[in-house]
Write a protein that holds these residues in place. Sequence first.
Motif, short mmCIF file in Angstrom:
data_model
loop_
_atom_site.label_atom_id
_atom_site.label_comp_id
_atom_site.label_asym_id
_atom_site.label_seq_id
_atom_site.Cartn_x
_atom_site.Cartn_y
_atom_site.Cartn_z
N TYR A 265 -25.36 77.34 45.88
CA TYR A 265 -24.47 77.70 46.99
C TYR A 265 -25.29 77.84 48.25
O TYR A 265 -26.29 78.58 48.29
CB TYR A 265 -23.74 79.01 46.68
CG TYR A 265 -22.83 79.49 47.79
CD1 TYR A 265 -21.68 78.79 48.13
CD2 TYR A 265 -23.15 80.65 48.52
CE1 TYR A 265 -20.84 79.24 49.15
CE2 TYR A 265 -22.32 81.11 49.53
CZ TYR A 265 -21.17 80.39 49.85
OH TYR A 265 -20.35 80.82 50.86
N ASN A 266 -24.88 77.10 49.29
CA ASN A 266 -25.53 77.20 50.60
C ASN A 266 -24.78 78.25 51.42
O ASN A 266 -23.60 78.07 51.74
CB ASN A 266 -25.49 75.86 51.33
CG ASN A 266 -26.27 74.79 50.57
OD1 ASN A 266 -27.35 75.03 50.07
ND2 ASN A 266 -25.70 73.59 50.50
N VAL A 267 -25.44 79.32 51.73
CA VAL A 267 -24.80 80.39 52.49
C VAL A 267 -24.46 79.88 53.89
O VAL A 267 -25.33 79.35 54.60
CB VAL A 267 -25.73 81.61 52.59
CG1 VAL A 267 -25.06 82.73 53.39
CG2 VAL A 267 -26.11 82.10 51.20
N PRO A 268 -23.18 79.97 54.31
CA PRO A 268 -22.79 79.46 55.64
C PRO A 268 -23.59 80.14 56.74
O PRO A 268 -23.93 81.33 56.66
CB PRO A 268 -21.30 79.83 55.72
CG PRO A 268 -20.85 79.96 54.30
CD PRO A 268 -22.04 80.50 53.56
N SER A 269 -23.90 79.35 57.77
CA SER A 269 -24.69 79.89 58.88
C SER A 269 -23.98 81.04 59.58
O SER A 269 -24.63 81.93 60.14
CB SER A 269 -25.00 78.77 59.87
OG SER A 269 -23.81 78.16 60.34
N SER A 270 -22.64 81.02 59.52
CA SER A 270 -21.89 82.10 60.18
C SER A 270 -22.18 83.46 59.53
O SER A 270 -22.13 84.50 60.20
CB SER A 270 -20.39 81.82 60.12
OG SER A 270 -19.95 81.68 58.77
N ASP A 278 -32.62 81.90 58.85
CA ASP A 278 -31.97 80.73 59.42
C ASP A 278 -31.13 79.98 58.39
O ASP A 278 -30.08 79.42 58.72
CB ASP A 278 -33.03 79.76 59.99
CG ASP A 278 -33.74 80.33 61.18
OD1 ASP A 278 -33.13 81.16 61.91
OD2 ASP A 278 -34.92 79.98 61.39
N LYS A 279 -31.60 79.94 57.13
CA LYS A 279 -30.89 79.20 56.09
C LYS A 279 -31.15 79.87 54.75
O LYS A 279 -32.26 80.30 54.47
CB LYS A 279 -31.37 77.74 56.05
CG LYS A 279 -30.57 76.85 55.13
CD LYS A 279 -31.05 75.40 55.23
CE LYS A 279 -30.23 74.50 54.32
NZ LYS A 279 -30.67 73.07 54.41
N ALA A 280 -30.12 79.92 53.91
CA ALA A 280 -30.27 80.57 52.60
C ALA A 280 -29.51 79.76 51.55
O ALA A 280 -28.38 79.32 51.78
CB ALA A 280 -29.76 82.00 52.65
N THR A 281 -30.14 79.56 50.42
CA THR A 281 -29.54 78.85 49.29
C THR A 281 -29.81 79.64 48.01
O THR A 281 -30.93 80.11 47.78
CB THR A 281 -30.14 77.45 49.13
OG1 THR A 281 -29.93 76.71 50.35
CG2 THR A 281 -29.47 76.70 47.99
N ASN A 327 -32.75 80.98 41.50
CA ASN A 327 -33.64 80.58 42.58
C ASN A 327 -32.99 80.95 43.92
O ASN A 327 -31.84 80.58 44.18
CB ASN A 327 -33.88 79.09 42.52
CG ASN A 327 -34.83 78.62 43.61
OD1 ASN A 327 -35.88 79.19 43.82
ND2 ASN A 327 -34.42 77.58 44.34
N VAL A 328 -33.72 81.69 44.73
CA VAL A 328 -33.26 82.06 46.07
C VAL A 328 -34.23 81.44 47.07
O VAL A 328 -35.42 81.74 47.05
CB VAL A 328 -33.19 83.58 46.24
CG1 VAL A 328 -32.74 83.93 47.65
CG2 VAL A 328 -32.25 84.19 45.21
N ASN A 329 -33.70 80.58 47.95
CA ASN A 329 -34.52 79.89 48.95
C ASN A 329 -34.10 80.36 50.34
O ASN A 329 -32.96 80.16 50.74
CB ASN A 329 -34.32 78.38 48.81
CG ASN A 329 -35.32 77.58 49.62
OD1 ASN A 329 -35.84 78.07 50.61
ND2 ASN A 329 -35.57 76.37 49.19
N LEU A 330 -35.05 80.96 51.03
CA LEU A 330 -34.78 81.47 52.38
C LEU A 330 -35.69 80.76 53.37
O LEU A 330 -36.87 80.57 53.13
CB LEU A 330 -35.03 82.99 52.45
CG LEU A 330 -34.23 83.86 51.47
CD1 LEU A 330 -34.64 85.31 51.63
CD2 LEU A 330 -32.73 83.70 51.70
#
Length: 332
Positions: A265-270, A278-281, A327-330
Amino acid sequence: NEIEFGVDLRMFDNKLSIDATYYDNETLGDIVGVSASATSGFGSALANLGNISNKGIELLIKGEIMRTDDFAWNASINYTKNTSEVVATNDAGGNISIGNPRDLETGINVTHIVGEQWGALYGNSYERDSQGRIVHIMQGDIPVPKIGGKKILGFGVAPESIGLGSTFSYKDFNASILVEGKMGGSFYSGTNNWYKVYGLHKDTVPAGGREAGFTPSGVMEDGSSITTSIPQAQQEDYYRRTYSIAEEAIQDSDYMRVRQLSIGYNVPSSMLEGTFVDKATVSLIGRNLFFLSNSTDNIDPESAYNNGNSAGLEWFGIPVPRTIGLNVNLKF
């Protein structure tokens, strides 16, 4: 010495790609570890194999199956096939044994034989009559299989492998799956051979149960039918005899397994506004989850006896572990 050529095709605005390669190579003087007699005081030695030939194909097909504003589906197929041959071993052209299991009673060795594929499983076989029936002799008062000569029982290196992959995305969600398999190989299972000795394998339970006894399939040495039923108390003796025959424990190593499955799941930028991210998955990933097909009994066909050249030997092998992780990618 190697010859290789291939094609790389891109079609339909790169929605379909085909990458195909054919190769033909010879390896001269390949250095391998070979088994040595225990009486020598050494476990192994190094030797030069004269000439090993490998010919094969590698094929990769990728395609975009569907794409809309919110949904995308891509798929791929990866297939390889290799044909190996031991062209020469040593000056005398003799067999070279490169590995054996811990128990030498079965006579099984991974052996390089001129004119055969790489890694032949060479060991004790059943004595058979002209119709292929197993020949038995009397051991005490029960019939047991007669041990035949050594022969090639299979090949430990699977010549074919395949991979099927798909990736999906829908809005902020994504998923992928990878299925892998190998075909055409064989292996000697020390685990299943011992299971039969101790009555832990399903093949040791006759249709009517052990208590009713069982009559072996095959013929006696004079060609007559087997009429003696082996009582429960002596069935272990029968399987201790079959333990000495490597052919009894040779199995196909074909399998197809789900190698990897992931959902992300790609966390929406909003949702990240006002934060330092800036970006989280976030992804849930599973590896070696389960088999779609498995031609072996009780064990994982990818269990390895060692990490050397002795492909095709199994001895109470540890299965490939199943793992599930988050897996958490920030990105900052």
